[in-house]
Design a protein around this motif. Structure first.
Motif, PDB file in Angstrom:
ATOM      1  N   ARG A 158       1.953   3.460 -14.792  1.00 44.34           N
ATOM      2  CA  ARG A 158       2.063   2.770 -13.508  1.00 44.34           C
ATOM      3  C   ARG A 158       1.963   1.259 -13.693  1.00 44.34           C
ATOM      4  NH1 ARG A 158      -1.156   6.181 -11.031  1.00 44.34           N
ATOM      5  NH2 ARG A 158      -2.948   4.792 -10.994  1.00 44.34           N
ATOM      6  N   THR A 159       1.039   0.821 -14.527  1.00 44.08           N
ATOM      7  CA  THR A 159       0.890  -0.605 -14.813  1.00 44.08           C
ATOM      8  C   THR A 159       2.150  -1.155 -15.485  1.00 44.08           C
ATOM      9  OG1 THR A 159      -1.496  -0.330 -15.030  1.00 44.08           O
ATOM     10  CG2 THR A 159      -0.522  -2.317 -16.001  1.00 44.08           C
ATOM     11  N   SER A 171       0.837  -1.215   0.000  1.00 46.19           N
ATOM     12  CA  SER A 171       0.000   0.000   0.000  1.00 46.19           C
ATOM     13  C   SER A 171       0.868   1.260   0.000  1.00 46.19           C
ATOM     14  CB  SER A 171      -0.946  -0.005   1.186  1.00 46.19           C
ATOM     15  OG  SER A 171      -0.231  -0.010   2.399  1.00 46.19           O
ATOM     16  N   PHE A 208       3.772   5.517  -5.911  1.00 45.29           N
ATOM     17  CA  PHE A 208       3.716   5.574  -7.365  1.00 45.29           C
ATOM     18  C   PHE A 208       2.468   6.296  -7.854  1.00 45.29           C
ATOM     19  CE2 PHE A 208       6.697   1.815  -7.310  1.00 45.29           C
ATOM     20  CZ  PHE A 208       7.780   2.555  -7.758  1.00 45.29           C
ATOM     21  N   LYS A 209       1.356   6.181  -7.150  1.00 44.12           N
ATOM     22  CA  LYS A 209       0.154   6.922  -7.551  1.00 44.12           C
ATOM     23  C   LYS A 209       0.375   8.423  -7.425  1.00 44.12           C
ATOM     24  CE  LYS A 209      -3.467   3.549  -6.788  1.00 44.12           C
ATOM     25  NZ  LYS A 209      -4.584   3.107  -5.944  1.00 44.12           N
ATOM     26  N   LYS A 210       1.143   8.824  -6.435  1.00 42.38           N
ATOM     27  CA  LYS A 210       1.418  10.243  -6.235  1.00 42.38           C
ATOM     28  C   LYS A 210       2.353  10.781  -7.315  1.00 42.38           C
ATOM     29  CE  LYS A 210       3.298  13.445  -2.832  1.00 42.38           C
ATOM     30  NZ  LYS A 210       3.925  13.585  -1.512  1.00 42.38           N
ATOM     31  N   LYS A 245       1.001   9.748 -12.525  1.00 45.15           N
ATOM     32  CA  LYS A 245      -0.452   9.938 -12.621  1.00 45.15           C
ATOM     33  C   LYS A 245      -1.112   8.992 -13.620  1.00 45.15           C
ATOM     34  CE  LYS A 245      -0.340  13.319  -9.728  1.00 45.15           C
ATOM     35  NZ  LYS A 245      -0.714  13.090  -8.367  1.00 45.15           N
ATOM     36  N   SER A 246      -0.396   8.611 -14.665  1.00 44.20           N
ATOM     37  CA  SER A 246      -0.970   7.776 -15.715  1.00 44.20           C
ATOM     38  C   SER A 246      -1.071   6.319 -15.267  1.00 44.20           C
ATOM     39  CB  SER A 246      -0.102   7.865 -16.971  1.00 44.20           C
ATOM     40  OG  SER A 246      -0.476   6.887 -17.896  1.00 44.20           O
ATOM     41  N   ASN A 247      -2.271   5.764 -15.380  1.00 47.97           N
ATOM     42  CA  ASN A 247      -2.461   4.352 -15.028  1.00 47.97           C
ATOM     43  C   ASN A 247      -1.654   3.431 -15.936  1.00 47.97           C
ATOM     44  OD1 ASN A 247      -4.143   4.696 -12.835  1.00 47.97           O
ATOM     45  ND2 ASN A 247      -6.008   4.612 -14.064  1.00 47.97           N
ATOM     46  N   TYR A 273       4.805  -1.522 -12.838  1.00 47.54           N
ATOM     47  CA  TYR A 273       4.552  -2.694 -12.003  1.00 47.54           C
ATOM     48  C   TYR A 273       4.929  -3.979 -12.729  1.00 47.54           C
ATOM     49  CZ  TYR A 273       1.909   0.289  -8.784  1.00 47.54           C
ATOM     50  OH  TYR A 273       1.534   1.244  -7.897  1.00 47.54           O
ATOM     51  N   ASP A 321       2.399   1.459  -3.573  1.00 45.67           N
ATOM     52  CA  ASP A 321       1.365   1.867  -4.520  1.00 45.67           C
ATOM     53  C   ASP A 321       1.020   3.344  -4.339  1.00 45.67           C
ATOM     54  OD1 ASP A 321      -0.446   1.257  -6.619  1.00 45.67           O
ATOM     55  OD2 ASP A 321      -2.083   1.205  -5.146  1.00 45.67           O
ATOM     56  N   GLY A 322       0.916   3.784  -3.102  1.00 48.28           N
ATOM     57  CA  GLY A 322       0.620   5.197  -2.839  1.00 48.28           C
ATOM     58  C   GLY A 322       1.711   6.116  -3.368  1.00 48.28           C
TER      59      GLY A 322
END
Length: 64
Positions: free
Chosen positions: A42-43, A26, A32-34, A37-39, A46, A29-30
């Motif tokens: 990020r995918t 978590s 990288f989300k910060k 921004k692009s899903n 990962y 993930d937090g």
């Protein structure tokens, strides 16, 4: 003798690394989300990290 100790110490450390990543997912993930921004990016990140993890585990399985 030392080769076996070295091998099993590496296996234990690798298992602990995977456990550490799972327990802190978590936070990772937090972060990288910060910062990403692009899903899609990020995918992709990962997937690359997962492939690197698998590539670090597979040679150990052949050594055992």
């Amino acid at each position: 003798m030392w080769a076996n100790i070295h091998l099993w110490a590496g296996v234990v450390l690798l298992v602990l690394l995977v456990l550490h990543i799972v327990l802190h997912w978590s936070v990772i993930d937090g972060f990288f989300k910060k910062h990403i921004k692009s899903n899609a990016w990020r995918t992709t990140l990962y997937l690359v990290l997962f492939v690197l993890l698998i590539l670090s585990v597979v040679p150990w399985m052949w050594a055992l």
